[in-house]
Structure formats: structure tokens, C-alpha cells
Design a protein around this motif. Structure first.
Motif, mmCIF file in Angstrom:
data_model
loop_
_atom_site.group_PDB
_atom_site.id
_atom_site.type_symbol
_atom_site.label_atom_id
_atom_site.label_comp_id
_atom_site.label_asym_id
_atom_site.label_seq_id
_atom_site.Cartn_x
_atom_site.Cartn_y
_atom_site.Cartn_z
ATOM 1 N N THR A 9 0.855 -1.169 0.000
ATOM 2 C CA THR A 9 0.000 0.000 0.000
ATOM 3 C C THR A 9 0.895 1.224 0.000
ATOM 4 N N ASP A 27 -4.318 1.495 -3.320
ATOM 5 C CA ASP A 27 -4.847 0.173 -3.023
ATOM 6 C C ASP A 27 -4.997 -0.694 -4.264
ATOM 7 N N LEU A 30 -4.645 -4.415 -3.664
ATOM 8 C CA LEU A 30 -5.776 -4.934 -2.903
ATOM 9 C C LEU A 30 -6.999 -5.065 -3.805
ATOM 10 N N TYR A 49 -8.961 -1.183 6.466
ATOM 11 C CA TYR A 49 -10.082 -0.247 6.521
ATOM 12 C C TYR A 49 -11.085 -0.504 7.651
#
Length: 140
Positions: A9, A27, A30, A49
Motif C-alpha cells: 500500500t 490500493d 488490494l 479499513y
């Protein structure tokens, strides 16, 4: 830079074809892992998150147990709807909008239920005698 379970990240900017700075979503890895249904991606989503999403939900609905439920539902929605993420905004902004919408929806449900009358409020209303007193329209 954050690295966990193979995810990185970072925040970076790149220049587009016209020389203007364009934000690259930090992100990206991800998002791709979620789109490929990587089993570790949902856990990483929660790690990155979950806390912030929970705090947002608590600020909106002011109930800790309900905030946990809202976040769980919202993160599940993110996992299920990841293919609808277009990247027009940052991934985090999209996710927080889903959390906020889920919290507001929960509050709307509360308001609807507050307008309902419980049968407990009128104990004799639905007793066996009252139910069998007549057919609808027979108010005699």
C-alpha cells in the motif's frame, strides 16, 4: 509503504499523457486481489479499513453493536461489488461511501420501526376471542 500478505500500500502520483499529475490509487494491489477473489484479500481489507470504517459508522449511528453490523455488511458489499468499482475516486472514498450508506440505511430502518405499533402495546387486541369475533368488514 505497508506490506502485508503480499500486498503493498503506497501513495504515488504519475503524469498522464498531457503532463498533468494523476493520482494512482494506493490500493491497486488490494483491488486486484479482491477482483481475483484472493482469499487473503478480504482479511487485508478488514485490516486496512475496518477500524476507520467502524469509527465512521459509530459517528453516524452512535451505537457500537449496530456499527459493527454495518461495517460487516459494508465490507461484504465491497467484496461482492468490487467489479463495480470504476476507479473514478480513491478506493477508500468508495468504501467509506458504502459504509455511510449502510449506516444511514440502518437508521432509516429504525425510524420505520418506530412508527409501527407493537401488539404488546395492546394486550387484548389479538386475543383468541378478538381474532375469531368476525370476518373483516364485520365490525358489529
Amino acid at each position: 509503504m505497508f506490506t502485508d500478505a503480499g500486498f503493498t500500500t503506497t501513495t504515488e502520483s504519475r503524469l498522464d499523457d498531457h503532463g498533468a499529475s494523476r493520482r494512482v490509487d494506493r490500493d491497486r494491489e488490494l483491488i486486484e486481489a479482491l477482483r481475483h477473489r484472493d482469499p487473503d484479500a478480504a482479511e487485508h481489507l478488514l485490516d486496512v479499513y475496518g477500524g476507520r470504517a467502524y469509527r465512521l459508522a459509530v459517528r453516524i449511528i452512535r451505537a457500537h453493536d449496530d456499527a459493527e453490523e454495518v461495517v460487516q455488511d459494508a465490507l461484504l458489499t465491497v467484496v461482492r461489488k468490487i467489479d463495480s468499482f470504476r476507479g473514478d475516486a480513491a478506493f477508500g472514498s468508495w468504501l467509506y461511501r458504502i459504509v455511510a450508506n449502510a449506516a444511514y440505511q440502518k437508521m432509516r430502518g429504525w425510524r420505520r420501526r418506530q412508527g409501527e405499533i407493537s401488539t404488546d402495546a395492546f394486550p387484548g387486541l389479538l386475543s383468541d376471542g378478538a381474532r375469531n369475533a368476525g370476518r373483516p368488514g364485520d365490525w358489529a
